[in-house]
Design a protein around this motif. Sequence first.
Motif, PDB file in Angstrom:
ATOM      1  N   ARG A   1       0.845  -1.213   0.000  1.00 46.93           N
ATOM      2  CA  ARG A   1       0.000   0.000   0.000  1.00 46.93           C
ATOM      3  C   ARG A   1       0.875   1.257   0.000  1.00 46.93           C
ATOM      4  NH1 ARG A   1      -2.364  -4.740  -0.284  1.00 46.93           N
ATOM      5  NH2 ARG A   1      -4.614  -4.515  -0.557  1.00 46.93           N
ATOM      6  N   LEU A   2       1.945   1.237   0.774  1.00 43.09           N
ATOM      7  CA  LEU A   2       2.851   2.394   0.788  1.00 43.09           C
ATOM      8  C   LEU A   2       3.555   2.516  -0.564  1.00 43.09           C
ATOM      9  CD1 LEU A   2       4.408   2.044   4.374  1.00 43.09           C
ATOM     10  CD2 LEU A   2       2.607   3.634   3.634  1.00 43.09           C
ATOM     11  N   HIS A   3       3.908   1.365  -1.110  1.00 45.42           N
ATOM     12  CA  HIS A   3       4.582   1.339  -2.409  1.00 45.42           C
ATOM     13  C   HIS A   3       3.704   1.973  -3.498  1.00 45.42           C
ATOM     14  CE1 HIS A   3       6.662  -0.228  -5.915  1.00 45.42           C
ATOM     15  NE2 HIS A   3       5.601  -0.929  -6.254  1.00 45.42           N
ATOM     16  N   ARG A   4       2.423   1.625  -3.497  1.00 47.22           N
ATOM     17  CA  ARG A   4       1.520   2.221  -4.490  1.00 47.22           C
ATOM     18  C   ARG A   4       1.407   3.728  -4.280  1.00 47.22           C
ATOM     19  NH1 ARG A   4      -3.144  -2.352  -3.661  1.00 47.22           N
ATOM     20  NH2 ARG A   4      -2.317  -3.929  -5.096  1.00 47.22           N
ATOM     21  N   ALA A   5       1.412   4.146  -3.008  1.00 44.30           N
ATOM     22  CA  ALA A   5       1.327   5.581  -2.720  1.00 44.30           C
ATOM     23  C   ALA A   5       2.625   6.286  -3.133  1.00 44.30           C
ATOM     24  CB  ALA A   5       1.036   5.814  -1.237  1.00 44.30           C
ATOM     25  N   LEU A   6       3.731   5.560  -3.093  1.00 43.10           N
ATOM     26  CA  LEU A   6       5.015   6.146  -3.518  1.00 43.10           C
ATOM     27  C   LEU A   6       4.983   6.474  -5.012  1.00 43.10           C
ATOM     28  CD1 LEU A   6       7.662   6.762  -1.949  1.00 43.10           C
ATOM     29  CD2 LEU A   6       8.613   4.701  -2.970  1.00 43.10           C
ATOM     30  N   ARG A   7       4.266   5.671  -5.777  1.00 51.34           N
ATOM     31  CA  ARG A   7       4.097   5.947  -7.208  1.00 51.34           C
ATOM     32  C   ARG A   7       3.340   7.269  -7.392  1.00 51.34           C
ATOM     33  NH1 ARG A   7       5.869   5.999 -12.185  1.00 51.34           N
ATOM     34  NH2 ARG A   7       4.204   5.982 -13.724  1.00 51.34           N
ATOM     35  N   TRP A   8       2.291   7.449  -6.568  1.00 48.83           N
ATOM     36  CA  TRP A   8       1.576   8.721  -6.632  1.00 48.83           C
ATOM     37  C   TRP A   8       2.541   9.879  -6.318  1.00 48.83           C
ATOM     38  CZ3 TRP A   8       1.466  11.948  -2.421  1.00 48.83           C
ATOM     39  CH2 TRP A   8       0.870  13.189  -2.657  1.00 48.83           C
ATOM     40  N   LEU A   9       3.338   9.704  -5.247  1.00 50.72           N
ATOM     41  CA  LEU A   9       4.256  10.768  -4.833  1.00 50.72           C
ATOM     42  C   LEU A   9       5.233  11.119  -5.955  1.00 50.72           C
ATOM     43  CD1 LEU A   9       5.159  12.445  -2.247  1.00 50.72           C
ATOM     44  CD2 LEU A   9       7.023  10.784  -2.101  1.00 50.72           C
ATOM     45  N   GLN A  10       5.741  10.081  -6.585  1.00 46.52           N
ATOM     46  CA  GLN A  10       6.699  10.273  -7.674  1.00 46.52           C
ATOM     47  C   GLN A  10       6.063  11.096  -8.805  1.00 46.52           C
ATOM     48  OE1 GLN A  10       7.665   6.423  -9.252  1.00 46.52           O
ATOM     49  NE2 GLN A  10       9.078   7.250 -10.765  1.00 46.52           N
TER      50      GLN A  10
ATOM     51  N   CYS B   1      -2.133  17.164  -8.615  1.00 50.51           N
ATOM     52  CA  CYS B   1      -2.364  16.117  -7.637  1.00 50.51           C
ATOM     53  C   CYS B   1      -3.439  15.145  -8.116  1.00 50.51           C
ATOM     54  CB  CYS B   1      -2.754  16.759  -6.306  1.00 50.51           C
ATOM     55  SG  CYS B   1      -2.837  15.589  -4.963  1.00 50.51           S
ATOM     56  N   THR B   2      -4.541  15.681  -8.635  1.00 50.64           N
ATOM     57  CA  THR B   2      -5.626  14.824  -9.125  1.00 50.64           C
ATOM     58  C   THR B   2      -5.157  13.963 -10.297  1.00 50.64           C
ATOM     59  OG1 THR B   2      -7.181  16.552  -8.486  1.00 50.64           O
ATOM     60  CG2 THR B   2      -8.034  14.844  -9.925  1.00 50.64           C
ATOM     61  N   ASP B   3      -4.414  14.560 -11.225  1.00 49.34           N
ATOM     62  CA  ASP B   3      -3.923  13.789 -12.373  1.00 49.34           C
ATOM     63  C   ASP B   3      -3.001  12.655 -11.916  1.00 49.34           C
ATOM     64  OD1 ASP B   3      -5.326  15.508 -13.965  1.00 49.34           O
ATOM     65  OD2 ASP B   3      -3.582  16.615 -14.719  1.00 49.34           O
ATOM     66  N   SER B   4      -2.109  12.953 -10.975  1.00 51.99           N
ATOM     67  CA  SER B   4      -1.173  11.921 -10.496  1.00 51.99           C
ATOM     68  C   SER B   4      -1.941  10.808  -9.782  1.00 51.99           C
ATOM     69  CB  SER B   4      -0.152  12.485  -9.508  1.00 51.99           C
ATOM     70  OG  SER B   4       0.207  13.783  -9.825  1.00 51.99           O
ATOM     71  N   TYR B   5      -2.933  11.223  -9.015  1.00 49.98           N
ATOM     72  CA  TYR B   5      -3.744  10.258  -8.263  1.00 49.98           C
ATOM     73  C   TYR B   5      -4.522   9.353  -9.225  1.00 49.98           C
ATOM     74  CZ  TYR B   5      -7.394   8.485  -5.133  1.00 49.98           C
ATOM     75  OH  TYR B   5      -8.252   7.676  -4.436  1.00 49.98           O
ATOM     76  N   ASN B   6      -5.151   9.961 -10.226  1.00 53.26           N
ATOM     77  CA  ASN B   6      -5.934   9.171 -11.175  1.00 53.26           C
ATOM     78  C   ASN B   6      -5.060   8.210 -11.971  1.00 53.26           C
ATOM     79  OD1 ASN B   6      -8.358  10.242 -10.396  1.00 53.26           O
ATOM     80  ND2 ASN B   6      -8.351  11.869 -11.954  1.00 53.26           N
TER      81      ASN B   6
END
Length: 214
Positions: free
Chosen positions: A110-119, A138-143
Motif C-alpha cells: 500500500r505504501l509502495h503504491r502511494a510512492l508511485r503517486w508521490l513520484q 495532484c488529481t492527475d497523479s492520483y488518477n
Amino acid sequence: MAAAAGAFSLREVLSAFQAAVTERREVLLGPYLRGWRGLVRFLNSLGAIFSFISKDAVAKIQIMESYCGGERQEEYRTLQSMVAYELASGLVDIQRRSEHPDSGCRTLLRLHRALRWLQLFLEGLRTAQEDSKTSTICTDSYNASLAAYHPWVIRKAATVAFCALPSRNAFLEIMNVGTPEEAVVMLGDALPHISSVYGITEELYAQHKLLNLP
Ligand code: 1PZ
C-alpha cells in the motif's frame, strides 16, 4: 534563502529514500519508514482535511515499525529479507485477507503504491508551469496511480481534499527548501532516488507475484 536552522524541510525527508537503497540494491526498511514518517508530518502541516489520509498512512507505518522493532527484526532489515522471510514462513495471505491480514508484504504494498503517486505528483510539480494548479497536478497523479486501488467513496474524498492544496509556488515554499526555484532543483535531485526505490520494489514484488496482495 536557506531553510531556517531546525526547520522541517522536505529535503531531508526525501533524502531518506536515497539512504534506503544500498549498493547491492537492497531497500533498507529503517530509512524507508523514516521517509514515510516525514511525509506524514508534512501532510499534517497542510491541514486537518488531509487527516483521513495521514491516519491510514500512519497505521501502515506503525505496522511496519512494529515488525522492524519486533522479535524477528533481523528479517525485517531490508525489503528483500522481509519478502523472503514472510513467504518462506507462510505469513502472507495470497488469495484473501484471513490469517495474516497485516503482513509486512501487503502493508508495504500500500505504501509502495502511494510512492508511485508521490513520484508522479512531485515530478508534475517540478515540471509544471508556474501558474499551474497544484490540485490539478495532484488529481492527475492520483488518477494515474492510486485511484485504481480505491473505492469510489475514497476517490471522492481524496479529490475533494486535493482542492484545499495551495498554489504551486506556495506549495514549493512550504516544502521549506528555499525559493520555489531552489525547491525545483532539489526535486530534480531527489526524484531519481524515489524512482529507484519504487523500481526495485516493483521488480521484487513482480518476481514473487505479490503485486495484487489483498
Ligand atoms: C499533498 C496531498 C496529499 C495527497 C495524498 C494522495 C493520496 C490519497 C490517498 C487517499 C487514501 C486515504 C484513505 C485510505 C485508504 C486505504 O483504503 C488504502 C488501502 O489500504 P487498505 O484498505 O487495503 O488497508 N490505503 C492506501 O492506499 C495508502 C495511502 C497512503 C497515502 C499516503 C500519502 C502521503 C502523502 C505525502 C504528501 C507529501
